[in-house]
Design a protein around this motif. Structure first.
Motif, PDB file in Angstrom:
ATOM      1  N   PRO A   1      74.806  45.286  89.657  1.00  0.00           N
ATOM      2  CA  PRO A   1      74.385  44.712  88.369  1.00  0.00           C
ATOM      3  C   PRO A   1      75.486  43.814  87.807  1.00  0.00           C
ATOM      4  CG  PRO A   1      75.170  46.934  88.040  1.00  0.00           C
ATOM      5  CD  PRO A   1      75.235  46.674  89.522  1.00  0.00           C
ATOM      6  N   LEU A   2      75.148  43.066  86.787  1.00  0.00           N
ATOM      7  CA  LEU A   2      76.158  42.300  86.059  1.00  0.00           C
ATOM      8  C   LEU A   2      77.067  43.277  85.311  1.00  0.00           C
ATOM      9  CD1 LEU A   2      73.869  39.484  84.613  1.00  0.00           C
ATOM     10  CD2 LEU A   2      75.520  39.277  86.488  1.00  0.00           C
ATOM     11  N   ASP A   3      78.278  42.839  84.989  1.00  0.00           N
ATOM     12  CA  ASP A   3      79.218  43.679  84.250  1.00  0.00           C
ATOM     13  C   ASP A   3      78.633  44.091  82.896  1.00  0.00           C
ATOM     14  OD1 ASP A   3      81.100  43.544  86.273  1.00  0.00           O
ATOM     15  OD2 ASP A   3      82.222  41.902  85.333  1.00  0.00           O
ATOM     16  N   ASN A   4      78.797  45.359  82.546  1.00  0.00           N
ATOM     17  CA  ASN A   4      78.395  45.897  81.252  1.00  0.00           C
ATOM     18  C   ASN A   4      76.914  45.657  80.936  1.00  0.00           C
ATOM     19  OD1 ASN A   4      78.973  47.355  78.895  1.00  0.00           O
ATOM     20  ND2 ASN A   4      79.371  45.492  77.738  1.00  0.00           N
ATOM     21  N   ALA A   5      76.065  45.693  81.978  1.00  0.00           N
ATOM     22  CA  ALA A   5      74.643  45.429  81.786  1.00  0.00           C
ATOM     23  C   ALA A   5      73.785  46.685  81.814  1.00  0.00           C
ATOM     24  CB  ALA A   5      74.143  44.454  82.850  1.00  0.00           C
ATOM     25  N   VAL A   6      74.104  47.599  82.709  1.00  0.00           N
ATOM     26  CA  VAL A   6      73.269  48.792  82.861  1.00  0.00           C
ATOM     27  C   VAL A   6      74.091  50.055  82.633  1.00  0.00           C
ATOM     28  CG1 VAL A   6      71.710  47.638  84.495  1.00  0.00           C
ATOM     29  CG2 VAL A   6      73.601  49.033  85.369  1.00  0.00           C
ATOM     30  N   ALA A   7      73.379  51.120  82.373  1.00  0.00           N
ATOM     31  CA  ALA A   7      73.972  52.450  82.276  1.00  0.00           C
ATOM     32  C   ALA A   7      73.083  53.371  83.099  1.00  0.00           C
ATOM     33  CB  ALA A   7      74.046  52.909  80.824  1.00  0.00           C
ATOM     34  N   SER A   8      73.499  54.614  83.261  1.00  0.00           N
ATOM     35  CA  SER A   8      72.718  55.516  84.095  1.00  0.00           C
ATOM     36  C   SER A   8      72.742  56.925  83.533  1.00  0.00           C
ATOM     37  CB  SER A   8      73.271  55.529  85.521  1.00  0.00           C
ATOM     38  OG  SER A   8      74.574  56.092  85.535  1.00  0.00           O
ATOM     39  N   HIS A   9      71.802  57.710  83.985  1.00  0.00           N
ATOM     40  CA  HIS A   9      71.827  59.138  83.715  1.00  0.00           C
ATOM     41  C   HIS A   9      71.165  59.855  84.880  1.00  0.00           C
ATOM     42  CE1 HIS A   9      67.621  58.965  82.126  1.00  0.00           C
ATOM     43  NE2 HIS A   9      67.600  60.206  82.528  1.00  0.00           N
ATOM     44  N   THR A  10      71.384  61.132  84.960  1.00  0.00           N
ATOM     45  CA  THR A  10      70.845  61.929  86.045  1.00  0.00           C
ATOM     46  C   THR A  10      69.375  62.203  85.816  1.00  0.00           C
ATOM     47  OG1 THR A  10      73.000  62.944  86.323  1.00  0.00           O
ATOM     48  CG2 THR A  10      71.133  64.079  87.337  1.00  0.00           C
ATOM     49  N   ASP A  11      68.579  61.948  86.842  1.00  0.00           N
ATOM     50  CA  ASP A  11      67.136  62.168  86.810  1.00  0.00           C
ATOM     51  C   ASP A  11      66.822  63.281  87.810  1.00  0.00           C
ATOM     52  OD1 ASP A  11      64.374  62.082  87.055  1.00  0.00           O
ATOM     53  OD2 ASP A  11      64.285  59.992  87.673  1.00  0.00           O
ATOM     54  N   THR A  12      66.300  64.382  87.317  1.00  0.00           N
ATOM     55  CA  THR A  12      65.970  65.509  88.198  1.00  0.00           C
ATOM     56  C   THR A  12      64.460  65.693  88.342  1.00  0.00           C
ATOM     57  OG1 THR A  12      66.168  67.039  86.341  1.00  0.00           O
ATOM     58  CG2 THR A  12      68.130  66.740  87.721  1.00  0.00           C
ATOM     59  N   SER A  13      63.683  64.665  87.993  1.00  0.00           N
ATOM     60  CA  SER A  13      62.232  64.766  88.156  1.00  0.00           C
ATOM     61  C   SER A  13      61.883  64.795  89.645  1.00  0.00           C
ATOM     62  CB  SER A  13      61.537  63.594  87.467  1.00  0.00           C
ATOM     63  OG  SER A  13      61.923  62.374  88.060  1.00  0.00           O
ATOM     64  N   TYR A  14      60.722  65.282  89.942  1.00  0.00           N
ATOM     65  CA  TYR A  14      60.214  65.377  91.311  1.00  0.00           C
ATOM     66  C   TYR A  14      61.060  66.282  92.199  1.00  0.00           C
ATOM     67  CZ  TYR A  14      57.518  61.408  89.667  1.00  0.00           C
ATOM     68  OH  TYR A  14      56.715  60.582  88.932  1.00  0.00           O
TER      69      TYR A  14
END
Length: 166
Positions: free
Chosen positions: A110-123
């Motif tokens: 991604p571009l710098d400082n564009a996205v963030a993330s978190h843990t997804d435990t679905s499925y």
């Protein structure tokens, strides 16, 4: 009235769930910070519904997924920028896009400082969900089976983005 067997099974299931949650936190696969994230761009649910198409709303606000090969951005090969459909923040450069043969637009960075993330435990699996860092709009997931130089595959929903040619 519940039988002794039903009570034991329910208690055992609850115990396993508590232990599994504790183990995921201990392994740093789930954190309390994930739920506490705040964003620069905020709208009420009604405002989001009026600003987005039904498909964009389902993906960006309800963490949905578009059908594979359904997005025109999957076949977009011009130079330019891919931005969040919710707040117009540029997220990816076309120079990092590649054909992953998965049916979704894919990028190796991604571009710098564009996205963030978190843990997804679905499925029943642990994945890293990617969202716009400015409005929190769900974009997709990142996997570790991408090309060099990062080895990552940011598998994004085309309906969650817009494209502006350079």
């Amino acid at each position: 009235m519940y039988s002794r067997r039903q009570l034991l099974l329910a208690g055992g299931g609850l115990g396993v769930a508590v232990l599994a949650g504790g183990l995921l936190k201990q392994l740093d696969l789930v954190s309390d910070a994930d739920a506490a994230e705040t964003f620069e761009v905020n709208h009420t649910d009604a405002e989001w519904r009026s600003l987005l198409t039904a498909e964009q709303y389902a993906i960006l606000r309800e963490e949905g997924t578009e059908r594979p090969y359904s997005s025109t951005l999957n076949d977009e090969h011009r130079a330019g920028l891919f931005a969040c459909a919710g707040c117009a923040l540029p997220l990816f450069s076309s120079s990092t896009k590649f054909n992953s043969h998965t049916g979704w637009p894919s990028f190796w960075q991604p571009l710098d400082n564009a996205v963030a993330s978190h843990t997804d435990t679905s499925y029943g699996v642990v994945r890293k969900e990617i969202h716009c860092r400015r409005c929190g709009g769900h974009q997709g997931h990142v996997f570790d089976d991408g090309p060099q130089p990062t080895g990552l595959r940011y598998c994004m929903n085309g309906a969650a983005m817009t494209f502006t040619a350079a």
